[in-house]
Design an enzyme around this catalytic site. Structure first.
Site, PDB file in Angstrom:
ATOM      1  N   LYS A 119       0.848  -1.186   0.000  1.00  0.00           N
ATOM      2  CA  LYS A 119       0.000   0.000   0.000  1.00  0.00           C
ATOM      3  C   LYS A 119       0.886   1.240   0.000  1.00  0.00           C
ATOM      4  O   LYS A 119       1.929   1.269   0.667  1.00  0.00           O
ATOM      5  CB  LYS A 119      -0.901  -0.021   1.232  1.00  0.00           C
ATOM      6  CG  LYS A 119      -1.903   1.123   1.344  1.00  0.00           C
ATOM      7  CD  LYS A 119      -2.760   0.915   2.582  1.00  0.00           C
ATOM      8  CE  LYS A 119      -3.772   2.017   2.807  1.00  0.00           C
ATOM      9  NZ  LYS A 119      -4.597   1.770   4.016  1.00  0.00           N
ATOM     10  N   SER A 200      -9.338   1.800   3.314  1.00  0.00           N
ATOM     11  CA  SER A 200      -8.458   2.607   2.496  1.00  0.00           C
ATOM     12  C   SER A 200      -7.449   1.788   1.699  1.00  0.00           C
ATOM     13  O   SER A 200      -6.795   2.307   0.806  1.00  0.00           O
ATOM     14  CB  SER A 200      -7.708   3.617   3.374  1.00  0.00           C
ATOM     15  OG  SER A 200      -6.836   2.968   4.283  1.00  0.00           O
ATOM     16  N   SER A 224      -9.844  -0.884   7.207  1.00  0.00           N
ATOM     17  CA  SER A 224      -9.163  -0.609   5.942  1.00  0.00           C
ATOM     18  C   SER A 224      -8.402  -1.790   5.362  1.00  0.00           C
ATOM     19  O   SER A 224      -7.915  -1.715   4.239  1.00  0.00           O
ATOM     20  CB  SER A 224      -8.215   0.584   6.097  1.00  0.00           C
ATOM     21  OG  SER A 224      -8.970   1.770   6.272  1.00  0.00           O
TER      22      SER A 224
END
Length: 540
Positions: A119, A200, A224
């Site tokens: 990420k 996210s 997330s």
């Protein structure tokens, strides 16, 4: 939307025709002995990949080249998922080196030669920026790897690239759209390109669902990892807070932040978690590698794989947290089917459970996140290049100055609220933190487990993916993420079935350091049900 890093930081091995049809032929050409990587990698586990490497049927180089080509065909062209936003220019060379070493030294570690995506809020020194998706951090090139990246590399992983996210991990505006960043644009859901991948860790979820790498690392403060894993038909593990180091991750709140693996099967997620888990004195609140919990449990990270038992549900007492369901009829039906399947494998079900005081920590949780974000982001920015914003106040000013690019759809209300907070000695913060932890731990999860002598709790992770809407923002129907997130306890989500072709996940969570218990239950359920189906990249 094409970003700076799409056009500048990406690289291509060779021109690839924009057609999904070419992938099978390309896989046959790249792999030794004509192994069909497009088919094999969709379902293979890391041990199965390693078996092929050791037998000479597969090389790490072939695997890396296959994924780079697939990113070109699926992510950049064709369906244009827009999930992988930076690539490691040294990935092929690193794979070649691992292929040489495996012949003389054997496997370097549990992730030897395995392509992993990060990420884009995790520091890495592989020539890729750490941006949080913000144009303000487009030139944030870290001086050292995050601790977890060092752990991955020590285990033999190849950092293939970085994935899109929700800008600032969905902590900039209360009207945000998950999977959108000012730097990279919008990530799509591979199961329905018009729907949202959830945030996210949206890019990590979409990329692994589309088979663009073996595993990805997401981060979570509240949902997330687990939400994008569920909505993209994956396994996601949010571990006990402090067992995976947060050092080198752009923070929201140290009392809830963690990183964790996202994979197409539980085996890969557990192997990756075992590589990530280690004591790090630089972490803001570490838990030692030989985890010692208050209930006497001891967890060895390297032993997590031993919990992958096909009979792991036998005798497990499982509570159904009905308080976190009831928001979608079809999801409730899938839950009913899951309960029956759990019982068939020997689980003892205790139904109709709820927290005595409800989910009563929401306001306090938000207060804690605001305080800790201001503290954490100021510390992180202080260590970046002098040309970048150095404080939250400077970030707010930067966004205002570049509002046409930074805030075309939603603002920065959360940033402004966080900036108004004091320091972590404020009574408001300390009281909010104490309340949130008490109500989610001793008066929440722990109380239910103790009162009913349970091993774990279950609930639907969330509803099916919603339509992406940059004007109105996200549209959550329900979620089971908050109790484990606020308490800091472990949470596993895995596929439970489909609603109109859209994946839905089953959440399993328990008290501190019960990862082995959850893994046993989840693996037994996964092996019997095998719910996961690859996406078809439809537009409905």
């Amino acid at each position: 939307m094409i970003s700076l890093f799409h056009s500048v930081k990406r690289f291509s091995l060779k021109p690839i025709a924009v057609s999904l049809v070419v992938l099978s032929n390309l896989a046959l050409a790249e792999a030794p002995n004509s192994l069909d990587l497009a088919t094999f990698t969709e379902h293979a586990t890391i041990p199965e990949l390693h078996q092929k490497m050791q037998s000479g049927e597969l090389t790490s180089e072939a695997l890396v080249r296959f994924y780079l080509a697939r990113i070109e065909v699926i992510d950049d062209s064709g369906p244009t998922i827009n999930s992988v936003v930076q690539l490691n220019a040294n990935a092929v060379a690193q794979a070649k080196a691992y292929d040489l070493s495996v012949k003389t030294e054997g496997l370097k570690g549990v992730l030897h030669g395995i392509p992993v995506l990060l990420k884009d809020n995790i520091d890495t020194t592989d020539g890729m920026a750490n941006t949080a998706g913000s144009i303000a951090l487009a030139k944030n090139f870290p001086a050292q790897d995050a601790f977890l990246v060092s752990q991955l590399k020590r285990a033999g992983a190849i950092i293939l690239g970085k994935t899109n996210l929700s800008e600032w991990a969905n902590f900039r505006s209360d009207k945000s759209t998950s999977g959108w960043t000012s730097l990279y644009g919008q990530t799509k859901n591979p199961y329905d390109l018009t729907r949202n991948p959830c945030g996210s860790s949206s890019g990590s979820g979409a990329a692994i669902a589309a088979n663009l790498a073996t595993v990805a690392i997401g981060t979570e403060t509240d949902g997330s990892i687990t939400c994008p894993a569920a909505i993209n038909g994956l396994v996601g593990i949010k571990p006990t807070i402090g067992t995976v180091s947060r050092h080198g991750i752009i923070p929201i709140a140290f009392s809830q932040d963690t990183a964790g693996p996202m994979a197409r099967n539980l085996t890969d997620a557990v192997i990756t978690l075992s590589a990530l888990s280690a004591f790090d004195e630089q972490d803001p609140a570490p838990t030692k590698a030989n985890y010692q919990a208050s209930n006497g449990r001891v967890v060895q990270p390297t032993a997590l794989s031993s919990a992958l038992k096909t009979d792991g549900l036998k005798g497990k007492r499982i509570g159904v947290l009905r308080q976190l369901s009831g928001y979608h009829r079809d999801v409730d039906q899938l839950l009913a089917e899951a309960i029956e399947q759990l019982q068939q494998q020997g689980a003892i079900i205790v139904d109709d459970l709820a927290f005595d005081d409800g989910v009563s920590w929401g306001a306090q949780e938000y207060e804690v996140l605001l305080y800790e974000f201001k503290e954490g982001i100021n510390k992180y920015l202080a260590g970046t290049d002098k040309s970048l914003p150095k404080t939250l106040a400077e970030l707010i000013a930067y966004n205002e100055l570049h509002s046409d690019r930074a805030m075309p759809y939603f603002g920065q209300e959360i940033f402004i609220s966080a900036q108004s907070k004091g320091d972590l000695t404020d009574k408001v913060y300390l009281d909010a933190l104490a309340h949130a932890k008490k109500m989610s731990q001793s008066q929440g999860i722990d109380k239910l487990l103790g009162d009913h002598q349970l091993d774990l709790l279950i609930a639907p992770t969330t509803g099916p993916a919603w339509k992406t809407d940059l004007i109105n923002g996200d549209n959550f129907s329900g979620s089971a993420t908050s109790p484990a997130a606020v308490s800091g306890y472990p949470h596993i989500t895995l596929p439970m079935g489909y609603v109109s072709g859209l994946p839905v996940g089953l959440s399993m969570f328990s008290t501190q350091l019960t990862e082995p218990v959850l893994i046993e239950a989840a693996f037994a359920y996964e092996q019997v049900t095998k719910h996961r189906q690859p996406p078809k990249f439809l537009s409905n």
